[in-house]
Design an enzyme around this catalytic site. Structure first.
Site, short mmCIF file in Angstrom:
data_model
loop_
_atom_site.label_atom_id
_atom_site.label_comp_id
_atom_site.label_asym_id
_atom_site.label_seq_id
_atom_site.Cartn_x
_atom_site.Cartn_y
_atom_site.Cartn_z
N THR A 39 -15.08 -141.42 -25.51
CA THR A 39 -14.02 -140.40 -25.50
C THR A 39 -14.18 -139.41 -24.35
O THR A 39 -13.22 -138.73 -23.99
CB THR A 39 -14.01 -139.61 -26.82
OG1 THR A 39 -15.25 -138.91 -26.96
CG2 THR A 39 -13.80 -140.55 -28.00
N CYS A 43 -19.99 -132.51 -27.79
CA CYS A 43 -19.91 -131.75 -29.04
C CYS A 43 -21.24 -131.09 -29.36
O CYS A 43 -22.28 -131.42 -28.81
CB CYS A 43 -19.55 -132.68 -30.21
SG CYS A 43 -18.00 -133.59 -30.03
N CYS A 47 -20.42 -130.73 -35.33
CA CYS A 47 -19.01 -131.10 -35.17
C CYS A 47 -18.53 -131.93 -36.36
O CYS A 47 -19.20 -132.89 -36.77
CB CYS A 47 -18.82 -131.89 -33.88
SG CYS A 47 -17.09 -132.30 -33.54
N ARG A 72 -16.17 -133.38 -21.30
CA ARG A 72 -15.43 -132.14 -21.47
C ARG A 72 -15.62 -131.61 -22.89
O ARG A 72 -15.79 -132.40 -23.83
CB ARG A 72 -13.95 -132.34 -21.15
CG ARG A 72 -13.26 -133.40 -21.99
CD ARG A 72 -11.86 -133.72 -21.46
NE ARG A 72 -11.16 -134.65 -22.31
CZ ARG A 72 -11.33 -135.96 -22.27
NH1 ARG A 72 -12.18 -136.50 -21.42
NH2 ARG A 72 -10.65 -136.75 -23.09
N CYS A 74 -15.45 -130.42 -26.64
CA CYS A 74 -14.64 -130.78 -27.81
C CYS A 74 -13.81 -129.58 -28.25
O CYS A 74 -14.31 -128.46 -28.33
CB CYS A 74 -15.57 -131.22 -28.94
SG CYS A 74 -14.74 -131.51 -30.52
N CYS A 77 -15.07 -128.43 -32.21
CA CYS A 77 -16.29 -127.65 -32.46
C CYS A 77 -16.59 -126.64 -31.37
O CYS A 77 -17.46 -125.79 -31.54
CB CYS A 77 -17.48 -128.59 -32.65
SG CYS A 77 -17.97 -129.50 -31.16
#
Length: 368
Positions: A39, A43, A47, A72, A74, A77
């Site tokens: 993805t 996190c 999370c 990048r 999340c 969270c």
């Protein structure tokens, strides 16, 4: 490092971190962060999202390390909040400064102005920011503007629209400022890297043996080859008068994890790591490479299209030469340039690798 072993810059045992993520254990928030290669998200351990498979996770002690590798934050969270909760006042000010630079990426801001706003002397602010994030405020702001440009490319009607949406006044501001990426001083470059220290390491990747080398400014060399000595000879041929260091860096977390992150991008569809680059070349070559860096993953262009986009429509052959002179495989994605008829054309590291990279990027490209 084997493909099935997740890379980590965190000090805790791997099994302990995996268990903490599985249990959404908030006691570990701030002690480490984890990125999910499928993805591109990073996190904190607590999370609420469903944990990814263990071999798809990468672990980091500090959030900036994950961001540097292309992950990048999340939105569920918000790991940046954890970073703020666990830092002293000076680091909190640096985080606020970074957010300010990101929000005003298109407006040049002097160190004097920043110092007045954040109640610090310009020299102290520069030193504190670099200690926190590893780069200067100016370099960080520049990177944020380039990131905004890359994001705009995903929805803008044209490259020109994306340029102006990101706040650049012209295409030359995007592709033509060699000083934005030319880390080595011009005189040092002309003299073969004399006076420079270059650290390097070799690792096996899914596309073969790779040697990655870096100066204090960033990656200056990343190439595939058939043997370690062959690659070392190539590196020394590029920078014949530099000082090379292997012993201290062969097992360094930085180079080792940078290569691992790049391999995860090539073989598992992870984000292309946003590593600092130390590009060296002519102004024209830098302009070509800057355009390549702006291209969205999964897209291609012809040599003619590239020449048109950098305002040198008649320099198609020179564009091809610049691609062939690229010393930083994959990170500077010259594999995305094809012949006008759609053929692969040439590739410094072999057409099989070029095809493999293009196939992997097309597989990762979201369906329209």
């Amino acid at each position: 490092m084997s493909k099935s072993t997740p890379s980590t810059t965190a000090a805790l045992p791997l099994s302990e971190m995996q268990q903490a993520v599985k249990n959404h254990d908030a006691r570990y928030d701030g002690r480490f962060y984890y990125g999910v290669v499928t993805t591109g998200i990073v996190c904190r351990p607590s999370c609420p999202a469903k944990p990814a498979q263990p071999d798809k996770m990468r672990f980091f002690t500090q959030l900036p390390d994950a961001l540097l590798m292309g992950f990048r934050p999340c939105q569920r969270c918000n790991p940046s909040l954890t970073l703020q909760d666990n830092t002293d006042n000076k680091k909190q000010r640096m985080i606020a400064l970074a957010n300010h630079l990101k929000e005003h990426a298109e407006h040049p801001i002097s160190l004097k102005q920043l110092g007045e706003q954040f109640a610090m002397s310009p020299s102290r602010l520069q030193k504190a920011f670099k200690a926190t994030f590893g780069i200067s405020p100016k370099a960080y702001q520049s990177a944020m503007q380039m990131a905004r440009f890359k994001s705009a490319l995903q929805h803008a009607a044209s490259v020109t629209d994306a340029i102006y949406e990101a706040g650049f006044s012209s295409s030359s501001r995007v592709y033509g400022e060699a000083s934005r990426q030319l880390g080595m001083k011009p005189n040092a470059y002309r003299t073969g890297g004399k006076g420079e220290q270059i650290h390097y390491a070799c690792r096996q990747t899914s596309l073969g043996l790779m040697l990655m080398a870096a100066t204090d400014q960033g990656v200056c060399f990343a190439q595939f080859g058939g043997g370690e000595q062959e690659l070392i000879d190539q590196l020394k041929g590029e920078f014949p008068h530099a000082e090379f260091r292997l012993s201290q860096q062969q097992h360094s977390p930085a180079l080792s994890n940078w290569i691992a992150a790049l391999d995860a991008h090539m073989s598992e569809g992870a984000p292309r790591p946003d590593l600092p680059l130390d590009l060296r070349g002519t102004a024209f070559q830098i302009k070509v490479w800057q355009f390549l860096l702006s291209m969205q993953s999964g897209t291609t262009c012809s040599y003619q299209q590239l020449a048109n986009n950098i305002d040198h429509a008649k320099a198609v052959r020179a564009v091809g030469t610049a691609c062939g002179k690229n010393r930083i495989a994959v990170l500077v994605p010259c594999h995305r340039v094809l012949r006008s008829d759609g053929g692969l054309g040439g590739y410094r590291w072999g057409l099989a690798r070029k095809q493999a990279l293009l196939t992997a990027e097309q597989a990762k490209k979201p369906a329209k």
